[in-house]
Design an enzyme around this catalytic site. Structure first.
Site, PDB file in Angstrom:
ATOM      1  N   PRO A  49       6.640  27.709 -26.577  1.00 26.92           N
ATOM      2  CA  PRO A  49       6.877  28.409 -27.856  1.00 26.92           C
ATOM      3  C   PRO A  49       7.981  27.830 -28.746  1.00 26.92           C
ATOM      4  O   PRO A  49       9.028  28.442 -28.950  1.00 26.92           O
ATOM      5  CB  PRO A  49       7.256  29.820 -27.379  1.00 26.92           C
ATOM      6  CG  PRO A  49       7.953  29.587 -26.073  1.00 26.92           C
ATOM      7  CD  PRO A  49       7.263  28.420 -25.435  1.00 26.92           C
ATOM      8  N   CYS A  50       7.710  26.658 -29.316  1.00 23.63           N
ATOM      9  CA  CYS A  50       8.689  26.088 -30.247  1.00 23.63           C
ATOM     10  C   CYS A  50       8.785  26.931 -31.520  1.00 23.63           C
ATOM     11  O   CYS A  50       9.732  26.769 -32.304  1.00 23.63           O
ATOM     12  CB  CYS A  50       8.352  24.646 -30.571  1.00 23.63           C
ATOM     13  SG  CYS A  50       6.675  24.357 -31.136  1.00 23.63           S
TER      14      CYS A  50
END
Length: 347
Positions: free
Chosen positions: A313-314
């Site tokens: 989850p950047c």
């Protein structure tokens, strides 16, 4: 400039980067459109902007028949899904124009779709799909001869020639070559491309990401592999979990990953996986978390090289001032993902 001025400029220029950011309602016609609509542009005083199609509908507007704003941009049509499913079940068949018409599909339509979305002809797709299946049979020890005729080829030499053109080696030497499977995946934020090895998912990106072609080439080179459309054992769980994520019923993914990158990049991505659902951190905090506080720029670059969106989850990394900084899938998607997670936590 005010948002309305920026949005109107984007509307006139049919700016694709604003897809998903606004919907425009045309007061004189009662129609609402997406930013890239090709219809004649109204005057600025005759439009109003909305965040969602729902807002436009509640205001009394109806969807445009030119740009179809109610549909997810890039969605795979049902008739394409039907054909792909048929080929998955029986890769040896060869669908001709007559067969497509019997299925109620116009051959020219399906040819245009494959050319536009995959840059290959439908005929080439069928051939690649068949060879992909053959490649996997070799890995299980089935002979070249049996595989060739099981795949629908009339001669062994024809099969050998086709195989070598795609994979660069003869079937008998293919044990040294790897394969990466690819599929399209529909989501509420648009169509995605997923890739997987036997070890796990190695790529999950939106199809309109500018770096997608570069990422695919990097994968192929790094893994000494050919990327071909085909089924993979990890795809079923991926589709299930992505669906539940967007429904708000899943907060942690369990699908196996096969990350491809440098040791530093993998260290950064491992830290991303530890960011709790619905929360955010800054690049500075991320650098501190990997015990390298001076590497803020390097951390940001590594985030940008992340090939597995959403799962790694950047999108949960923001600027120190709280701003939504760079995201390969587009800032509007980053905002939607964060809003989705926050909404779930508030329930």
């Amino acid at each position: 400039m005010k948002d309305d001025t920026i949005y109107y400029k984007a509307l006139v220029e049919k700016d694709k980067s604003f897809e998903g950011i606004f919907i425009v309602g045309v007061k004189t016609t009662g129609i609402f459109c997406r930013p890239t609509c090709t219809a004649r542009k109204p005057k600025q005083e005759n439009v109003e902007f909305f965040a969602t199609t729902k807002d436009a509908i509640l205001k009394g507007y109806r969807p445009c028949k030119v740009c179809h704003p109610m549909e997810n941009l890039g969605d795979t049509p049902e008739y394409i899904n039907k054909v792909i499913e048929l080929l998955d079940k029986n890769p040896s068949i060869k669908l001709k124009d007559y067969d497509l018409r019997q299925m109620g599909i116009e051959p020219s339509t399906i040819r245009r779709w494959f050319q536009k979305n995959h840059q290959i002809t439908f005929h080439a797709y069928q051939r690649l799909h068949k060879l992909n299946t053959a490649f996997k049979k070799f890995q299980t020890g089935i002979s070249v001869t049996d595989t060739a005729f099981d795949s629908g080829y009339e001669s062994l030499s024809g099969f050998n020639d086709s195989f070598k053109k795609v994979f660069g080696v003869s079937p008998s030497k293919s044990k040294t070559q790897n394969i990466v499977d690819l599929m399209r995946l529909e989501t509420p934020l648009g169509t995605m491309v997923a890739c997987a090895t036997d070890k796990g998912i190695c790529l999950l990106e939106f199809t309109d990401r500018k770096m997608l072609e570069t990422e695919l080439k990097h994968l192929a080179k790094s893994l000494n592999a050919t990327i071909v459309q085909g089924h993979n054992k990890h795809f079923d769980l991926l589709k299930e979990e992505i669906g539940k994520y967007f429904e708000g019923s899943l907060t942690e993914f369990t699908v196996t990953l096969d990350t491809v990158g440098t040791d530093f990049q993998k260290k950064v991505w491992e830290m991303l996986l530890k960011i709790p659902y619905g929360t955010t951190v800054s690049y500075q905090q991320q650098a501190h978390a990997i015990n390298n506080p001076a590497a803020v720029r390097a951390v940001a670059n590594a985030n940008g090289m992340n090939k597995i969106s959403i799962i790694i989850p950047c999108h949960r990394v923001i600027g120190t001032d709280g701003s939504l900084t760079g995201y390969g899938g587009g800032l509007w998607r980053k905002k939607r993902l964060l809003d989705l997670e926050k909404k779930k936590l508030m329930q």
